[in-house]
Scaffold this motif. Structure first.
Motif, short mmCIF file in Angstrom:
data_model
loop_
_atom_site.label_atom_id
_atom_site.label_comp_id
_atom_site.label_asym_id
_atom_site.label_seq_id
_atom_site.Cartn_x
_atom_site.Cartn_y
_atom_site.Cartn_z
N ALA A 1 0.81 -1.22 0.00
CA ALA A 1 0.00 0.00 0.00
C ALA A 1 0.85 1.27 0.00
O ALA A 1 0.31 2.37 0.09
N GLY A 2 2.17 1.12 -0.08
CA GLY A 2 3.05 2.28 -0.15
C GLY A 2 3.48 2.82 1.20
O GLY A 2 4.06 3.90 1.28
N GLN A 3 3.19 2.06 2.26
CA GLN A 3 3.60 2.48 3.59
C GLN A 3 4.93 1.80 3.97
O GLN A 3 5.49 1.05 3.18
N ALA A 4 5.38 2.04 5.18
CA ALA A 4 6.67 1.49 5.62
C ALA A 4 6.43 0.29 6.52
O ALA A 4 6.47 0.39 7.75
N GLY A 5 6.14 -0.87 5.92
CA GLY A 5 5.95 -2.08 6.70
C GLY A 5 7.22 -2.48 7.42
O GLY A 5 8.32 -2.36 6.87
N HIS A 6 7.08 -2.96 8.66
CA HIS A 6 8.28 -3.27 9.46
C HIS A 6 8.02 -4.44 10.40
O HIS A 6 6.94 -4.55 10.99
N VAL A 7 9.00 -5.33 10.52
CA VAL A 7 8.97 -6.40 11.51
C VAL A 7 10.29 -6.37 12.27
O VAL A 7 11.36 -6.38 11.67
N ASN A 8 10.21 -6.32 13.60
CA ASN A 8 11.41 -6.37 14.43
C ASN A 8 11.69 -7.84 14.76
O ASN A 8 11.12 -8.40 15.70
N TYR A 9 12.57 -8.45 13.99
CA TYR A 9 12.84 -9.88 14.17
C TYR A 9 13.61 -10.17 15.46
O TYR A 9 13.71 -11.32 15.87
N GLY A 10 14.11 -9.14 16.11
CA GLY A 10 14.81 -9.32 17.38
C GLY A 10 13.86 -9.45 18.55
O GLY A 10 14.27 -9.79 19.66
N VAL A 11 12.58 -9.16 18.31
CA VAL A 11 11.60 -9.21 19.41
C VAL A 11 10.40 -10.05 18.96
O VAL A 11 9.28 -9.55 18.84
N ILE A 12 10.65 -11.31 18.68
CA ILE A 12 9.57 -12.25 18.35
C ILE A 12 9.58 -13.34 19.42
O ILE A 12 10.51 -14.14 19.50
N PRO A 13 8.56 -13.36 20.27
CA PRO A 13 8.55 -14.35 21.36
C PRO A 13 8.27 -15.76 20.84
O PRO A 13 7.66 -15.95 19.79
N GLY A 14 8.73 -16.74 21.61
CA GLY A 14 8.40 -18.13 21.35
C GLY A 14 7.82 -18.74 22.62
O GLY A 14 8.30 -18.43 23.71
N VAL A 15 6.79 -19.57 22.46
CA VAL A 15 6.12 -20.14 23.64
C VAL A 15 5.88 -21.63 23.46
O VAL A 15 5.52 -22.08 22.37
N ILE A 16 6.08 -22.39 24.52
CA ILE A 16 5.69 -23.79 24.57
C ILE A 16 4.57 -23.90 25.59
O ILE A 16 4.73 -23.51 26.75
N TYR A 17 3.42 -24.44 25.17
CA TYR A 17 2.22 -24.40 26.01
C TYR A 17 2.02 -25.66 26.84
O TYR A 17 0.92 -26.19 26.95
N THR A 18 3.10 -26.12 27.43
CA THR A 18 3.01 -27.23 28.37
C THR A 18 2.61 -26.66 29.73
O THR A 18 2.22 -25.51 29.85
N HIS A 19 2.72 -27.49 30.76
CA HIS A 19 2.51 -26.99 32.13
C HIS A 19 3.71 -27.40 32.97
O HIS A 19 3.89 -28.59 33.21
N PRO A 20 4.57 -26.48 33.36
CA PRO A 20 4.44 -25.04 33.16
C PRO A 20 4.75 -24.63 31.72
O PRO A 20 5.35 -25.41 30.97
N GLU A 21 4.35 -23.42 31.37
CA GLU A 21 4.67 -22.89 30.05
C GLU A 21 6.13 -22.44 30.01
O GLU A 21 6.75 -22.17 31.04
N VAL A 22 6.65 -22.38 28.80
CA VAL A 22 8.00 -21.86 28.57
C VAL A 22 7.89 -20.74 27.54
O VAL A 22 7.21 -20.89 26.52
#
Length: 462
Positions: free
Chosen positions: A332-353
């Protein structure tokens, strides 16, 4: 022949989010999906159904392990597997119908069928060809297996088959100690199956913080999961009542076997781009079979973009969503951006990680001076009251500037707690900024503050 500003191929988290964002920005948008329902792997046979089973079995665990401790006297619950699968399906249906509603609300056309790109600017769905100024490939990934292993999704299954077994197996061998294997292994362990995890490496959850890996494996062992580490699977042979897994121990080259009613092959995922016609079109691919893109998610073919699991980077639904948003804004002509240094990862066990940013091992390898602040949930009042005191929060900060470089949490609600750190990192915050932020008491989030305090003069409750 219909004409669009954007056609998105694939309606998973990356694809449907991209389509909605395109429509919000005033672009005439269509989305191609060959499944009977929208939502891709995540909503149909991945993130959502697995979380339904994880939640149901966690409630079972609470009933069996903790209700009595809290003065709640109940009979041991019976598991109605058919009804539990029905609950899982209801969860899927609610979410997939929600995406369908959002498409109608945003006036996005659903082109039903499997898509291909016969040439730049055109998408073929069935016998129809549609024109598009821009095409976004968001076809996701599929489960990968090991050479020579035949998947039937009944006895030898991927995550897809593991989500719809006809009955609860008495035993299961899980090949691979990554996120999918440990989550689904936990589900069937809670349901009473004897679960053995066979892993090629010497650690579980490859790439995660080493201290988290050790603590996590110890907790899972305590819960009843068995681990065979440093084992290279040689074959899986189906029999009348299950399957036999043959593996070779790396330390001494000895060969051993494990038998189970069901074998779950959880050895990762690979990009899915079959049938798109990318090679004929001349789209560049990486050595790992991913669509090659530049910093703006553009391929080498003008007007064709790619996002999500089919390109480089972690195969995470939320990473795909961010890329979908950013690609739409770029188109659309805008400045799309992704900060790849701040992408969380989660494991949904108990307890979660949960984890975000860099690990101690990565910082040491890079020669970065850092400090680590750690706080155990044993010092958190809410966690102790809720029988959820296993685990800790660890925050890593630059030794000189105190800027947060990463965080690693194993404990209650870790998947939610991590986002406080994510927001802090997006704003370039220091550990002291978190430490000086008032946190409500009693909450699990106080453990995050205490870990931040531990980066300075020390935590209060430890």
């Amino acid at each position: 022949m219909a004409s669009y500003d954007v056609i998105v191929i694939g309606s998973g988290p990356g694809g449907y989010v991209c389509a909605i964002r395109c429509a919000q920005l005033g672009l005439k948008t269509a989305c191609v999906e060959g499944r009977e329902t929208l939502g891709g792997t995540c909503l149909n046979v991945g993130c959502i159904p697995s979380k339904a089973l994880l939640h149901a079995t966690e409630m079972l665990h609470e009933t069996e392990e903790n209700f009595g401790k809290m003065g709640l006297k109940v009979l041991r619950p019976d598991v109605d597997w058919e009804k539990m699968l029905g609950y899982k399906q209801e969860t899927i249906d609610t979410n997939t119908k929600g995406i369908e509603f959002l498409f109608k609300k945003n006036k996005i056309d659903w082109l039903k069928g499997w898509g291909s790109i016969p040439e730049a600017g055109k998408v073929k769905v069935g016998d129809e060809i549609h024109e598009a100024k821009n095409i976004v490939i968001a076809t996701g990934s599929e489960a990968s297996s090991l050479p020579g292993i035949e998947i039937d999704e009944k006895t030898v299954v991927t995550s897809t088959g593991a989500l719809e077994l006809g009955s609860i197996p008495k035993s299961m061998v899980v090949i691979g100690a990554g996120v999918i294997g440990l989550e689904l292994g936990s589900v069937y362990n809670r349901l009473g199956a004897d679960v053995t995890v066979v892993e090629y490496l010497d650690v579980i959850t490859p790439g995660m913080d080493a201290e988290v890996q050790k603590t996590f494996q110890r907790i899972l062992k305590k819960q009843g999961l068995n681990f065979v580490m440093g084992a290279a699977v040689q074959s899986v042979e189906k029999g009348k009542s299950g399957a036999k897994v043959t593996y070779k121990m790396k330390k001494d080259d000895s060969e051993k076997t494990a038998e189970a009613e069901v074998v779950l092959v959880a050895t990762g995922r690979r990009p899915f781009t079959d049938g798109l016609g990318l090679s004929e079109l001349g789209v560049e691919m990486t050595e790992r079979g991913q669509v090659k893109t530049d910093a703006h998610w553009k391929t080498n073919i003008d007007g064709i973009y790619a996002i999500g699991d089919c390109i480089a980077g972690p195969m995470l639904a939320h990473k795909a969503e961010d890329e979908g948003m950013a690609a739409a804004e770029t188109i659309a002509g805008q400045a799309g951006h992704v900060n790849y240094g701040v992408i969380p990862g989660v494991i949904y066990t108990h307890p979660e990680v949960a984890t975000v940013g860099q690990t101690e091992e990565q910082l040491k390898e890079a020669g970065r001076d850092y400090k680590a602040g750690k706080f155990s949930f044993m010092g958190n009042g809410r966690a102790k009251a809720n029988h959820a005191a296993d685990g800790f929060v660890k925050i890593l900060a630059d030794k000189e500037t105190d800027r947060i470089l990463g965080a690693h949490i194993i404990g209650p609600m870790a998947g939610d707690l991590i986002h406080e750190v994510c927001v802090a990192m997006e704003f370039g915050a220091a550990a002291e900024d978190l430490a000086r932020t008032c946190h409500a008491h009693p909450t699990y989030s106080e453990a995050v503050r205490e870990a931040a305090l531990a980066c300075g003069d020390g935590p209060i409750h430890s």
